[in-house]
Design a protein around this motif. Sequence first.
Motif, PDB file in Angstrom:
ATOM      1  N   ALA A 192      -9.707   1.884   4.468  1.00  0.00           N
ATOM      2  CA  ALA A 192      -9.637   3.302   4.036  1.00  0.00           C
ATOM      3  C   ALA A 192      -8.802   2.891   2.579  1.00  0.00           C
ATOM      4  CB  ALA A 192      -8.792   4.045   5.027  1.00  0.00           C
ATOM      5  N   LEU A 193      -7.911   1.913   2.643  1.00  0.00           N
ATOM      6  CA  LEU A 193      -7.329   1.594   1.176  1.00  0.00           C
ATOM      7  C   LEU A 193      -8.325   1.247   0.344  1.00  0.00           C
ATOM      8  CD1 LEU A 193      -4.131  -0.045   2.576  1.00  0.00           C
ATOM      9  CD2 LEU A 193      -4.341   1.715   1.036  1.00  0.00           C
ATOM     10  N   LEU A 194      -9.234   0.324   0.631  1.00  0.00           N
ATOM     11  CA  LEU A 194     -10.417  -0.129  -0.255  1.00  0.00           C
ATOM     12  C   LEU A 194     -10.985   1.166  -0.850  1.00  0.00           C
ATOM     13  CD1 LEU A 194     -11.679  -3.243   1.121  1.00  0.00           C
ATOM     14  CD2 LEU A 194      -9.990  -3.063  -0.720  1.00  0.00           C
ATOM     15  N   ILE A 195     -11.197   2.032  -0.012  1.00  0.00           N
ATOM     16  CA  ILE A 195     -12.125   3.162  -0.360  1.00  0.00           C
ATOM     17  C   ILE A 195     -11.157   4.265  -1.491  1.00  0.00           C
ATOM     18  CG2 ILE A 195     -12.994   5.716   0.397  1.00  0.00           C
ATOM     19  CD1 ILE A 195     -14.012   3.937   2.971  1.00  0.00           C
ATOM     20  N   MET A 196      -9.860   4.372  -1.040  1.00  0.00           N
ATOM     21  CA  MET A 196      -9.209   5.003  -1.921  1.00  0.00           C
ATOM     22  C   MET A 196      -8.884   4.489  -3.114  1.00  0.00           C
ATOM     23  SD  MET A 196      -8.205   7.575  -0.464  1.00  0.00           S
ATOM     24  CE  MET A 196      -9.409   7.797   0.676  1.00  0.00           C
ATOM     25  N   ALA A 199       4.291   5.333  -5.428  1.00  0.00           N
ATOM     26  CA  ALA A 199       4.321   5.368  -6.883  1.00  0.00           C
ATOM     27  C   ALA A 199       3.331   6.084  -7.544  1.00  0.00           C
ATOM     28  CB  ALA A 199       4.363   4.019  -7.604  1.00  0.00           C
ATOM     29  N   ALA A 200       1.955   6.264  -7.098  1.00  0.00           N
ATOM     30  CA  ALA A 200       0.859   6.692  -7.800  1.00  0.00           C
ATOM     31  C   ALA A 200       1.135   8.462  -7.704  1.00  0.00           C
ATOM     32  CB  ALA A 200      -0.371   6.529  -7.323  1.00  0.00           C
ATOM     33  N   CYS A 201       1.562   8.698  -6.429  1.00  0.00           N
ATOM     34  CA  CYS A 201       1.849  10.064  -6.112  1.00  0.00           C
ATOM     35  C   CYS A 201       2.946  10.496  -7.246  1.00  0.00           C
ATOM     36  CB  CYS A 201       2.110  10.507  -4.711  1.00  0.00           C
ATOM     37  SG  CYS A 201       2.089  12.195  -4.419  1.00  0.00           S
ATOM     38  N   GLY A 202       3.857   9.895  -7.132  1.00  0.00           N
ATOM     39  CA  GLY A 202       5.053  10.220  -8.153  1.00  0.00           C
ATOM     40  C   GLY A 202       4.808  10.421  -9.541  1.00  0.00           C
ATOM     41  N   LEU A 203       3.989   9.336 -10.020  1.00  0.00           N
ATOM     42  CA  LEU A 203       3.467   9.201 -11.361  1.00  0.00           C
ATOM     43  C   LEU A 203       2.589  10.554 -11.804  1.00  0.00           C
ATOM     44  CD1 LEU A 203       2.933   5.461 -11.923  1.00  0.00           C
ATOM     45  CD2 LEU A 203       4.921   6.949 -13.049  1.00  0.00           C
ATOM     46  N   TRP A 204       1.565  10.871 -10.843  1.00  0.00           N
ATOM     47  CA  TRP A 204       1.040  12.158 -11.042  1.00  0.00           C
ATOM     48  C   TRP A 204       1.776  13.131 -10.979  1.00  0.00           C
ATOM     49  CZ3 TRP A 204      -3.499  12.326 -13.281  1.00  0.00           C
ATOM     50  CH2 TRP A 204      -4.229  11.216 -13.300  1.00  0.00           C
ATOM     51  N   LEU A 205       2.576  13.363 -10.214  1.00  0.00           N
ATOM     52  CA  LEU A 205       3.719  14.523 -10.174  1.00  0.00           C
ATOM     53  C   LEU A 205       4.241  14.729 -11.412  1.00  0.00           C
ATOM     54  CD1 LEU A 205       4.714  16.918  -8.540  1.00  0.00           C
ATOM     55  CD2 LEU A 205       6.244  15.485  -7.750  1.00  0.00           C
ATOM     56  N   GLY A 229       0.906  -1.226  -0.043  1.00  0.00           N
ATOM     57  CA  GLY A 229       0.019   0.088  -0.049  1.00  0.00           C
ATOM     58  C   GLY A 229       0.903   1.223  -0.033  1.00  0.00           C
ATOM     59  N   ALA A 230       1.815   1.246   0.754  1.00  0.00           N
ATOM     60  CA  ALA A 230       2.769   2.306   0.886  1.00  0.00           C
ATOM     61  C   ALA A 230       3.399   2.575  -0.356  1.00  0.00           C
ATOM     62  CB  ALA A 230       3.848   2.432   2.088  1.00  0.00           C
ATOM     63  N   ALA A 231       4.081   1.412  -0.875  1.00  0.00           N
ATOM     64  CA  ALA A 231       4.717   1.734  -2.210  1.00  0.00           C
ATOM     65  C   ALA A 231       3.639   2.154  -3.294  1.00  0.00           C
ATOM     66  CB  ALA A 231       5.445   0.467  -2.487  1.00  0.00           C
ATOM     67  N   SER A 232       2.518   1.381  -3.387  1.00  0.00           N
ATOM     68  CA  SER A 232       1.827   1.784  -4.565  1.00  0.00           C
ATOM     69  C   SER A 232       1.293   3.486  -4.295  1.00  0.00           C
ATOM     70  CB  SER A 232       0.499   1.057  -4.402  1.00  0.00           C
ATOM     71  OG  SER A 232       0.834  -0.238  -4.627  1.00  0.00           O
ATOM     72  N   GLY A 233       1.178   3.846  -3.125  1.00  0.00           N
ATOM     73  CA  GLY A 233       0.583   5.362  -3.005  1.00  0.00           C
ATOM     74  C   GLY A 233       1.854   6.210  -3.366  1.00  0.00           C
ATOM     75  N   ILE A 247      -1.548  10.153  -1.376  1.00  0.00           N
ATOM     76  CA  ILE A 247      -1.025  10.402   0.062  1.00  0.00           C
ATOM     77  C   ILE A 247      -1.736   9.824   1.211  1.00  0.00           C
ATOM     78  CG2 ILE A 247      -0.504  12.346   1.574  1.00  0.00           C
ATOM     79  CD1 ILE A 247       0.310  13.877  -1.038  1.00  0.00           C
ATOM     80  N   PHE A 248      -3.262  10.033   1.088  1.00  0.00           N
ATOM     81  CA  PHE A 248      -4.024   9.238   1.682  1.00  0.00           C
ATOM     82  C   PHE A 248      -3.952   7.807   1.929  1.00  0.00           C
ATOM     83  CE2 PHE A 248      -7.278  13.225   1.270  1.00  0.00           C
ATOM     84  CZ  PHE A 248      -6.646  13.965   2.279  1.00  0.00           C
ATOM     85  N   ALA A 249      -3.924   7.264   0.739  1.00  0.00           N
ATOM     86  CA  ALA A 249      -3.406   5.595   0.735  1.00  0.00           C
ATOM     87  C   ALA A 249      -2.226   5.354   1.497  1.00  0.00           C
ATOM     88  CB  ALA A 249      -3.605   5.366  -0.731  1.00  0.00           C
TER      89      ALA A 249
END
Length: 135
Positions: free
Chosen positions: A71-75, A24-30, A18-22, A58-60
């Motif tokens: 919370a991860l499922l909601i994200m 990665a997603a934040c970095g890719l969006w940036l 979860g932390a690695a995916s979050g 970031i919330f994830a």
Amino acid sequence: MKTDMLRSLSYYAGRIIGAASGVAACGLWLWALGTPQGTFSLSAVHIAIGVLMMLFAIFAVIASVRGHGLALLIMFIMSFFPVGAYLYGTPLWLRWIGVSNIGFLLAGLLIMYSTRKATHQASVTDSKSSGSTSG
């Protein structure tokens, strides 16, 4: 003993995924906002969506570090179905944003599996011990 080890392994694996995916997603969006190309042009709507998806990522990360599977499922639902599913189908590098969103689902399910079993076992153990001490 094996179930306890499997439960703790799935819990920590879920937190790490979860932390690695979050991250990665934040970095890719940036990266997507910094270098617009292909189907992703730099408009006000795309910037707003990108910033919102970065906040979800970031919330994830926060939810996975704290071990909150729901919370991860909601994200996952909030980030994958509007945008991540579309980007998952693109042939460009933007597809990895959708892949990282699927990591939220995997991490949330792993954490929920590990915490649900532990909570259920503790409640059964507590009810047995409280019944034997009162009698």
